[in-house]
Design a protein around this motif. Structure first.
Motif, short mmCIF file in Angstrom:
data_model
loop_
_atom_site.label_atom_id
_atom_site.label_comp_id
_atom_site.label_asym_id
_atom_site.label_seq_id
_atom_site.Cartn_x
_atom_site.Cartn_y
_atom_site.Cartn_z
N ASN A 396 0.85 -1.19 0.00
CA ASN A 396 0.00 0.00 0.00
C ASN A 396 0.88 1.24 0.00
N TRP A 397 0.83 1.99 -1.09
CA TRP A 397 1.60 3.22 -1.17
C TRP A 397 0.97 4.32 -0.32
N SER A 398 -0.35 4.33 -0.28
CA SER A 398 -1.13 5.31 0.47
C SER A 398 -2.52 4.73 0.66
N PRO A 399 -3.40 5.40 1.39
CA PRO A 399 -4.77 4.87 1.51
C PRO A 399 -5.49 4.72 0.18
N SER A 400 -5.01 5.40 -0.87
CA SER A 400 -5.70 5.37 -2.16
C SER A 400 -5.00 4.53 -3.21
N TRP A 401 -3.72 4.23 -3.01
CA TRP A 401 -2.94 3.53 -4.04
C TRP A 401 -2.31 2.27 -3.46
N SER A 402 -2.36 1.18 -4.25
CA SER A 402 -1.71 -0.06 -3.85
C SER A 402 -1.22 -0.81 -5.09
N THR A 403 -0.23 -1.68 -4.91
CA THR A 403 0.33 -2.47 -5.99
C THR A 403 0.59 -3.89 -5.50
N SER A 404 0.36 -4.86 -6.38
CA SER A 404 0.66 -6.26 -6.08
C SER A 404 1.59 -6.81 -7.16
N LEU A 405 2.67 -7.42 -6.73
CA LEU A 405 3.57 -8.15 -7.62
C LEU A 405 3.30 -9.63 -7.39
N PHE A 406 2.85 -10.35 -8.44
CA PHE A 406 2.46 -11.74 -8.26
C PHE A 406 3.13 -12.63 -9.29
N GLY A 407 3.15 -13.92 -9.02
CA GLY A 407 3.75 -14.85 -9.95
C GLY A 407 3.40 -16.28 -9.61
N ALA A 408 3.70 -17.20 -10.54
CA ALA A 408 3.42 -18.62 -10.33
C ALA A 408 4.31 -19.45 -11.24
N TYR A 409 4.54 -20.69 -10.82
CA TYR A 409 5.28 -21.65 -11.63
C TYR A 409 4.58 -23.00 -11.49
N SER A 410 4.28 -23.64 -12.62
CA SER A 410 3.57 -24.92 -12.61
C SER A 410 4.33 -25.90 -13.50
N ALA A 411 4.32 -27.16 -13.11
CA ALA A 411 5.01 -28.20 -13.88
C ALA A 411 4.14 -29.44 -13.93
N VAL A 412 4.10 -30.09 -15.10
CA VAL A 412 3.36 -31.34 -15.31
C VAL A 412 4.37 -32.39 -15.78
N ARG A 413 4.33 -33.58 -15.14
CA ARG A 413 5.30 -34.61 -15.43
C ARG A 413 4.61 -35.96 -15.68
N TYR A 414 5.12 -36.68 -16.70
CA TYR A 414 4.64 -38.02 -17.05
C TYR A 414 5.74 -39.04 -16.77
#
Length: 509
Positions: A396-414
């Motif tokens: 939260n930068w301020s009561p009016s502004w916010s930012t989210s940095l998100f990510g994911a990693y997925s793997a499928v194996r046979y």
């Protein structure tokens, strides 16, 4: 004249006498009636239903989304016409939605009886594709066909009853984290873990042990939510150009058994979840499109196998970076329960992205098949393994502004047996290059950024950008009969990527 005057005065006296008698019958003042009374037992926004001891809260939101190089709910262009980037793929898609919630609570000697429902009233661009051969635009069992001028459709998210620790109905699974698939993102397609934010039919029981420690166990119906695909690769049901085959899952014979142990404290949350899921095939002998023949029942069927998944989740609050900042993380391992890794609010996607090529190929392609298992006559079901993690840092930068940095990693194996079945089926009848190598394993990496502006309370404008990388394991090239409008040509196997954007306006109430 005097006679007329007498008649008039007599009539007036009679009218006044009648009016006086009627006035004497009326109450002097109506008693005030309290039609709506605030219910403070369950938090802000609850009111007593007049004449009852039940409290009700009405709420919801209005949301408008615009998505660029993505479908509704910020679905990246990673398969179909969109993955082909052909002339039928829309450059943008949008959705307008009104969500309406009804929450009731009644205190009883057994505890609070709660009912909750959430429904969506929405209008979406007619799918992500304009291809006349697609169910998005042709006749079929497709909800988007209701998105016509003056049309739209209703979707049901939650409908459940809670009583004495039990939950009955369509709710988030006992396996889920509080944030489901949204640790800090707008997109409903952040993979890497479980997501029942729109509910699954279930029965569950939650026990509170004190000091923020709780445990929940449940039975989930996997019919709609938790079944990806099972392939019969015994030489009859072929793999298409992008490595998928007809889904030949058998009927649902058992619910998923799910549960979690959770610790909620001022510093955050820690949770461990587990699930058991049955994987079963239909028959050993099937037609090329996966449908049964007169020989199917005589051919028998593979034995069912139990798979499952485990997940660990962590939330850390009170970060020194700012008031209200937090980190949310979860990690999952699955075997025969791939939906708990390649998860979204809709069906698990298969991946097929086309791009540029070299070495004289027409184009390049990267694909990945999402399955729970593979079998063939005489070869039992080989359960697919998958693992993933995802998370977000929310600032939260301020009561009016916010930012989210998100990510994911997925793997499928046979495993080796499944890979052998898969690669034999894929190579059959295809011309491949001398350096061709077959491996159905794949990975999907995602990273994104969301920034929000809240100029007034409960009104938020946000913008989100996301990058997706498909890391596939095929090498070389092959002559493929790709889905029209792609031509039959030589395609090079290559990793692919895509970038998409979402812009949203939302008013909560």
């Amino acid at each position: 004249m005097s006679n007329i005057r007498g008649v008039l005065f007599g009539s007036a006296a009679a009218i006044l006498a009648v009016g006086g008698a009627q006035a004497a019958d009326l109450p002097l003042k109506a008693k005030a009636v309290e039609y709506v009374k605030v219910c403070s037992l369950y938090g802000a926004g609850f009111y007593y239903i007049p004449g009852t001891d039940t409290c009700v809260k009405l709420g919801g939101y209005l949301r408008v989304d615009a998505n660029f190089n993505a479908g509704a709910h910020h679905n990246p262009y990673w398969n179909g016409d969109n993955g082909q980037h052909n002339r039928y793929a829309n450059y943008f898609n949008d959705r307008s939605r009104a969500a309406f919630t009804i929450d009731t609570r009644t205190a009883t000697e057994y505890g609070v009886v709660r009912t909750f429902s959430q429904a969506y009233f929405q209008f979406t661009t007619l799918g992500s594709s304009q291809n006349p051969n697609s169910l998005n635009t042709s006749l079929g069992n497709n909800a988007n066909l209701l998105d016509t001028p003056g049309g739209g459709y209703t979707a049901v998210s939650f409908v459940f009853i809670q009583f004495a620790g039990f939950t009955f109905g369509k709710s988030s699974s006992a396996y889920a984290t509080p944030w489901n698939g949204s640790p800090g993102n707008n997109t409903s397609f952040l993979l890497g873990g479980h997501d029942t934010v729109d509910g699954v039919n279930n029965i569950q029981y939650k026990a509170e042990f004190g000091n923020g420690v709780s445990g929940t166990i449940g039975l989930d119906d996997p019919t709609v939510f938790n079944r990806t695909s099972v392939y019969n690769l015994g030489g009859v049901t072929p793999l298409n150009a992008v490595g998928t085959a007809p889904n030949v899952y058998g009927a649902v014979r058992a619910p998923d058994v799910v549960g979690n142990i959770r610790v909620d404290q001022a510093w955050g949350l820690f949770q461990v979840s587990a699930a058991l899921h049955e994987v079963n095939g239909s028959y050993n002998t099937l037609a090329a499109n996966g449908t049964p023949t007169n020989l199917s029942e005589l051919s028998g069927n593979p034995d069912a196998k139990w798979g499952g998944s485990v997940m660990a989740a962590l939330q850390i609050k009170n970060l020194p970076t700012g008031k209200g900042d937090d980190i949310k993380l979860d990690a999952t391992y699955a075997r025969g329960d791939t939906k708990n890794v390649i998860a979204s609010t809709s069906a698990s996607p298969n991946f097929a992205i086309f791009g540029g090529a070299n070495n004289g190929a027409y184009q390049s392609v990267g694909f990945g098949a999402t399955t729970d298992g593979i079998y063939a006559p005489g070869v039992g079901i080989q359960l697919t393994e998958a693992f993933g993690f995802r998370g977000a840092f929310n600032h939260n930068w301020s009561p009016s502004w916010s930012t989210s940095l998100f990510g994911a990693y997925s793997a499928v194996r046979y495993n080796a047996t499944a890979t052998g079945l898969y690669c034999t089926a894929y190579r059959t009848g295809r011309a491949v290059s001398a350096d061709f190598g077959c491996n159905p394993d794949f990975n999907v990496a995602q990273v994104g950024l969301t920034t929000r502006w809240t100029p007034v309370r409960n009104l938020t404008f946000s913008a989100e950008v996301m990058y997706v990388r498909l890391d596939q394991a095929f090498t070389g090239s092959a002559t493929l009969a790709a889905a029209a409008p792609k031509p039959t040509a030589v395609y090079q196997f290559k990793d692919q990527d895509t970038v998409s954007m979402n812009v949203r306006a939302q008013r909560n109430f």
